[in-house]
Design an enzyme around this catalytic site. Structure first.
Site, PDB file in Angstrom:
ATOM      1  N   ASN A   1      -3.341   6.075  -0.978  1.00 41.48           N
ATOM      2  CA  ASN A   1      -2.898   5.871   0.651  1.00 41.48           C
ATOM      3  C   ASN A   1      -2.541   7.359   1.051  1.00 41.48           C
ATOM      4  O   ASN A   1      -2.329   7.564   2.248  1.00 41.48           O
ATOM      5  CB  ASN A   1      -2.343   4.733   0.961  1.00 41.48           C
TER       6      ASN A   1
ATOM      7  N   SER B   1       0.862  -1.304   0.143  1.00 40.43           N
ATOM      8  CA  SER B   1       0.110   0.162  -0.027  1.00 40.43           C
ATOM      9  C   SER B   1       0.944   1.283  -0.052  1.00 40.43           C
ATOM     10  O   SER B   1       0.142   2.429  -0.186  1.00 40.43           O
ATOM     11  CB  SER B   1      -1.107   0.154   1.271  1.00 40.43           C
TER      12      SER B   1
ATOM     13  N   GLU C   1      -3.525   0.298  -9.007  1.00 38.23           N
ATOM     14  CA  GLU C   1      -2.416   1.362  -9.063  1.00 38.23           C
ATOM     15  C   GLU C   1      -1.178   0.572  -9.357  1.00 38.23           C
ATOM     16  O   GLU C   1      -0.738  -0.411  -8.761  1.00 38.23           O
ATOM     17  CB  GLU C   1      -1.936   2.056  -7.505  1.00 38.23           C
TER      18      GLU C   1
ATOM     19  N   HIS D   1      -1.252  -2.504  -6.861  1.00 40.24           N
ATOM     20  CA  HIS D   1      -1.724  -2.343  -5.750  1.00 40.24           C
ATOM     21  C   HIS D   1      -3.227  -2.573  -5.938  1.00 40.24           C
ATOM     22  O   HIS D   1      -3.939  -1.522  -6.491  1.00 40.24           O
ATOM     23  CB  HIS D   1      -1.364  -0.840  -5.195  1.00 40.24           C
TER      24      HIS D   1
END
Ligand SMILES: NC(=O)c1ccc[n+]([C@@H]2O[C@H](COP(=O)([O-])OP(=O)(O)OC[C@H]3O[C@@H](n4cnc5c(N)ncnc54)[C@H](O)[C@@H]3O)[C@@H](O)[C@H]2O)c1
Length: 283
Positions: free
Chosen positions: A190, A119, A152, A140
């Site tokens: 994130n 993450s 991602e 991700h």
């Protein structure tokens, strides 16, 4: 490059979801975890999700059986020797991930791409412990993987164009939309999301509002489908803390400091839904 055999390392909530979508897309999937009980439990969980999908008419009984038939539980990484792609989804800790990548690099064939579902951790550093940094990439997925459309893709400094294009094509084959993000702490998702969650925890810590009221503000006031504290419980408070630590250290900026209450919950073992207690209680 054709991807037909894959391994997912870590049979937690993310690894299980990634294994499920890959098996549904026709890949043979080795699902690996150190903990044999965890991997068997995860396959039972996937079975229960597919049973619900079948009952709702989203998939046929044959499709369910075929997906389950392509999932192979394992408790080590040896089967990486057969794989075109490995996706790592173990705990968000650098030393744990690098140990897995070192071992995978020894076992996997030269053609095999090694992807991390991290993450927030630097892909460049993970790639640097292998002898194939050009074949290492961030992939991700979002939670829950079968539902969420986004992936991602994060290129490390040495990631090759061939690796990027192969993983982009694989994400599309799984029915996902990918975005390309530079290798910076927290990527985009994130960096933005965990700041929101951390600030929500500060509101509780400072007595600004109750857990329920903070969530209500974001749901009814901002039209978020769930409040940030509910979401934190779903993600896992240990994962939230680990990501905040990566942002704090990576940017060396106090605006990313983890809320002391978050740290205390993790110390207490209140990790959210997976441990039965976080900001809310779960039976
Ligand atoms: N939870 C989320 O919402 C979310 C979303 C996107 C990405 N991620 C990332 O995905 C990764 C996994 O997160 P999670 O929430 O699934 O964690 P989790 O705690 O649910 O699962 C991790 C699993 O990895 C296993 N494991 C640990 N070390 C291992 C090893 N050396 N070899 C094999 N298995 C090992 C554990 O036994 C456990 O079953 C983390 O990097 C996390 O940051 C999490």
């Amino acid at each position: 490059m054709s991807i037909s055999t894959v391994m997912v390392v870590g049979a937690g909530q993310m690894g299980g979801g990634i294994a499920q979508v890959m098996a549904a897309a026709g890949r043979k999937v080795y699902l690996s975890d150190l903990d044999a009980a965890a991997v068997n439990k995860r396959i039972e969980f996937i079975d229960s999700i597919l049973t619900k999908d079948e009952a709702k008419g989203r998939i046929t009984a044959d499709e369910k059986a075929a997906t389950l038939g392509r999932l192979v539980p394992v408790t080590d990484l040896a089967a990486a020797a057969e794989c075109d792609l490995v996706v790592e989804a173990v705990a968000e800790l650098m030393d744990v991930k690098t140990a897995v990548f070192r071992e995978l690099d020894q076992l996997a064939p030269e053609r095999c791409i090694l992807a991390s579902n991290t993450s927030s951790l630097p892909i460049t550093s993970i790639a640097a412990v292998t002898n194939r940094p050009q074949k290492v990439i961030g992939m991700h997925f979002m939670n829950p993987v079968p539902v969420m459309k986004l992936v991602e893709l994060i290129r490390g400094l040495a990631t090759s164009e061939h690796t990027y294009q192969a993983v982009k094509a694989e994400a599309e084959a799984l029915g996902k939309t990918s975005v390309e993000v530079r290798d910076v702490p927290g990527f985009v998702s994130n960096r933005v999301l965990q700041m929101l969650i951390n600030e929500a925890i500060f509101c509780v810590y400072e007595g600004v509002a109750s857990v329920e009221d903070v969530d209500t503000v974001m749901k009814l006031g901002m039209n978020h489908p769930m409040g940030p504290l509910t979401l934190a419980d779903f993600i896992g408070l240990d994962t939230v803390l680990n990501i905040m630590e990566v942002l704090y250290e990576g940017f060396a900026d106090s605006k990313y400091r983890p809320c002391p209450l978050l740290r205390q919950y993790v110390q207490a073992g209140w990790l959210g839904k997976k441990s039965g207690r976080g900001f809310y209680q779960y039976s």
